[in-house]
Design an enzyme around this catalytic site. Sequence first.
Site, short mmCIF file in Angstrom:
data_model
loop_
_atom_site.label_atom_id
_atom_site.label_comp_id
_atom_site.label_asym_id
_atom_site.label_seq_id
_atom_site.Cartn_x
_atom_site.Cartn_y
_atom_site.Cartn_z
N ASP A 59 0.39 -1.61 0.06
CA ASP A 59 -0.01 -0.25 0.15
C ASP A 59 1.50 0.94 0.08
O ASP A 59 2.22 1.07 0.80
CB ASP A 59 -0.77 -0.07 1.26
CG ASP A 59 -2.20 1.09 1.06
OD1 ASP A 59 -3.30 0.46 0.35
OD2 ASP A 59 -1.99 1.80 1.37
N TYR A 61 -2.89 11.68 3.76
CA TYR A 61 -3.71 11.45 4.30
C TYR A 61 -3.00 11.11 5.48
O TYR A 61 -3.89 10.95 7.29
CB TYR A 61 -3.70 9.53 3.71
CG TYR A 61 -4.34 8.93 2.64
CD1 TYR A 61 -5.92 8.31 2.39
CD2 TYR A 61 -3.70 9.77 1.27
CE1 TYR A 61 -6.00 7.84 1.82
CE2 TYR A 61 -4.38 8.54 0.41
CZ TYR A 61 -5.66 8.52 0.79
OH TYR A 61 -6.76 7.77 -0.46
O1 CP3 Z 1 -1.97 -2.06 -7.76
C1 CP3 Z 1 -2.54 -3.40 -6.80
O2 CP3 Z 1 -2.80 -4.77 -7.32
C2 CP3 Z 1 -0.97 -3.26 -6.13
C3 CP3 Z 1 -1.90 -2.96 -4.39
C4 CP3 Z 1 -2.00 -1.63 -4.19
C5 CP3 Z 1 -3.25 -1.43 -3.13
N1 CP3 Z 1 -3.00 0.24 -3.36
C6 CP3 Z 1 -3.41 -2.74 -2.16
C7 CP3 Z 1 -4.76 -2.38 -1.30
C8 CP3 Z 1 -1.99 -0.55 -4.57
C9 CP3 Z 1 -0.55 -0.23 -6.25
C10 CP3 Z 1 -1.99 0.92 -3.56
C11 CP3 Z 1 -1.87 1.90 -4.00
C12 CP3 Z 1 -2.62 2.87 -2.77
N2 CP3 Z 1 -3.29 2.74 -1.76
C13 CP3 Z 1 -3.61 4.33 -3.46
C14 CP3 Z 1 -2.97 5.03 -4.08
C15 CP3 Z 1 -3.66 3.94 -5.81
C16 CP3 Z 1 -5.26 5.41 -5.90
O3 CP3 Z 1 -5.63 3.76 -5.96
O4 CP3 Z 1 -5.51 5.72 -6.52
C17 CP3 Z 1 -4.11 4.77 -2.29
C18 CP3 Z 1 -4.93 6.00 -2.13
C19 CP3 Z 1 -4.20 4.14 -1.32
C20 CP3 Z 1 -4.90 3.95 0.19
C21 CP3 Z 1 -5.72 2.98 -0.42
N3 CP3 Z 1 -5.34 1.71 0.89
C22 CP3 Z 1 -6.90 3.10 0.25
C23 CP3 Z 1 -7.71 4.39 -0.26
C24 CP3 Z 1 -7.51 2.13 0.07
C25 CP3 Z 1 -9.41 1.34 -0.21
C26 CP3 Z 1 -9.93 1.29 0.99
C27 CP3 Z 1 -11.44 1.06 1.37
O5 CP3 Z 1 -11.84 0.15 1.66
O6 CP3 Z 1 -11.99 0.93 0.02
C28 CP3 Z 1 -6.24 1.17 0.65
C29 CP3 Z 1 -6.84 -0.21 1.01
C30 CP3 Z 1 -6.03 -1.05 -0.56
N4 CP3 Z 1 -5.37 -1.44 -1.07
C31 CP3 Z 1 -7.07 -2.64 -0.55
C32 CP3 Z 1 -6.08 -3.17 -1.67
C33 CP3 Z 1 -6.29 -4.39 -2.03
C34 CP3 Z 1 -8.31 -3.31 0.24
C35 CP3 Z 1 -8.06 -3.54 1.19
C36 CP3 Z 1 -8.36 -5.02 1.98
O7 CP3 Z 1 -8.45 -5.89 1.03
O8 CP3 Z 1 -9.68 -4.20 1.99
#
Ligand code: CP3
Length: 369
Positions: free
Chosen positions: A78, A154
Site C-alpha cells: 500500500d 492522508y
Molecule cells: O495494484 C495493485 O494490485 C497493488 C496493490 C495496491 C494497493 N494499494 C492494495 C490495496 C496499490 C498500488 C495501492 C496503492 C494505494 N493505496 C493508493 C494509490 C493508488 C490509487 O488507487 O490511487 C491509495 C490512495 C491507497 C490508500 C488506500 N489503501 C485506499 C484508499 C484503500 C481502499 C480502502 C477501502 O476500503 O476502499 C486501501 C486499501 C487497499 N490497498 C486494498 C488493496 C487491495 C483493499 C484492502 C482490503 O483488502 O480490504
Amino acid sequence: MYPTLKNDRFIRALLKQPVDTTPVWMMRQAGRYLPEYRASRATAGDFLSLCKNNDFACEVTLQPLERYDLDAAILFSDILTIPDAMGLGLYFETGEGPKFKHTIRTKDDVEALPVTNESDLDYVMGAVSTIRHALNGRVPLIGFSGSPWTLATYMVEGGSSKDFRHIKAMMFQSPEVLHQLLDKLARSVIDYLNGQIKAGAQAVQIFDTWGGVLSGPMYQQFSLLYMKQILDGLIREHEGQKIPVILFTKNGGQWLENMAATGPDALGLDWTTDMAEARARVGDKVALQGNIDPCVLYAGQDVIEREVENVLAGFGHGSGHVFNLGHGIHQFVDPERPKYLIDAVHKLGEKYHMTQYDDLDALNGLDNE
Ligand code: CP3
C-alpha cells in the site's frame, strides 16, 4: 541474480522500443474483486497482515497472473506503508478506508516526524525479493510509492477525504510547514523506491492520486516539485537494466507537459484525458500508460472490445503505449470480464506494431500538410 525476463514487452514499451503487441496490466489488479484474494485475506486476518507477511504478499501478487495474460506484476502493498513506518499507526476500518491513529497538523508534529529509510520498511523489501524469485522471469515486477502530496493528504486529514480541508488550510495558512512535511516525505520515498529497486523492482510507479484536486500553481509547488525531487534521486539503471519510472497524477491531464519535463519515462493517464491528444502533446518525450474507464469492466465482451480498440487507436501506431485502466479496478467487477479486456489488447494491439513501417508519422496520418 534473478533469471532473465521471458516477457519484457512492458519494459520495452516504457522505453519506446519495438514490441510485438501492446502490453497491459491493471492498477489494483490484485484485490477484492478476486475471490481468491478475499480467501487469502481471510486466512491472513486482515489487509495489513497480507502486506506485512512476504509469503502472503507474494501469493496475492501472483493471483491475477494466474487468471489473466498480464504483462507485469505489481508488488502487493500500500502507499501508506511510509506514514505507518513514521509512527502514525495505520489501520483500516471496514467500509471506511485507511485511518491513522495520529494526524499531522502542526509545525511540532512535522518536526517530530522521522525521515524513514529502507530498513524501516524491511517487510516491503522482503516482499519484493520473494515475489521476484517466485516470478522466475515470467513478467517484470513493478514497485511503487505514493507521491509526497498524496501521502500528506492522508497524514494531515487522518484518512480519506472529500474536501481536503485540513491539508488545504495548512497549504494556504502555513505553507512552510507543509513544505517541510513534503520534503521529509520526498526523502523517505527516494530511499523507499531505491530500496525496492535494489531488492528487485524492475520499474516503479509514483501514484499521485490526489494531485488533481489542486489548482495549477499549487500542483506545481506542492505536488510536482516533490515528484521531481524523487525523480532526481532515483536509481535509473540497476545491474545493467534501465529502471523505467511512471508518473501518475489522477486528473492531471492539464499538466502533462509539466509532468513530462520532470523526466519520467512514462506518464499514467486517467480516462478523462484523450489518449491521441496526450500523445500529440508529450509523446515525443515520454511513453503513455492507460487509460480505459475502469467501469468498462461492468459491460459485456463486445463493448469491452470496442472500448479497447478506441484507446489503442487513440494512441496509434508504434511503441510507447502500456495499456491500463485509468485508475484501479473496482471491487464489484466480475472476475471473468478482465480476461476480455486483456485478450483484446493483445489481439487488437498487434496491428499497431508492424515494425516494417518505420515512417510512423505517415502511418498515423500526422503529416497531412
Ligand atoms: O495494484 C495493485 O494490485 C497493488 C496493490 C495496491 C494497493 N494499494 C492494495 C490495496 C496499490 C498500488 C495501492 C496503492 C494505494 N493505496 C493508493 C494509490 C493508488 C490509487 O488507487 O490511487 C491509495 C490512495 C491507497 C490508500 C488506500 N489503501 C485506499 C484508499 C484503500 C481502499 C480502502 C477501502 O476500503 O476502499 C486501501 C486499501 C487497499 N490497498 C486494498 C488493496 C487491495 C483493499 C484492502 C482490503 O483488502 O480490504
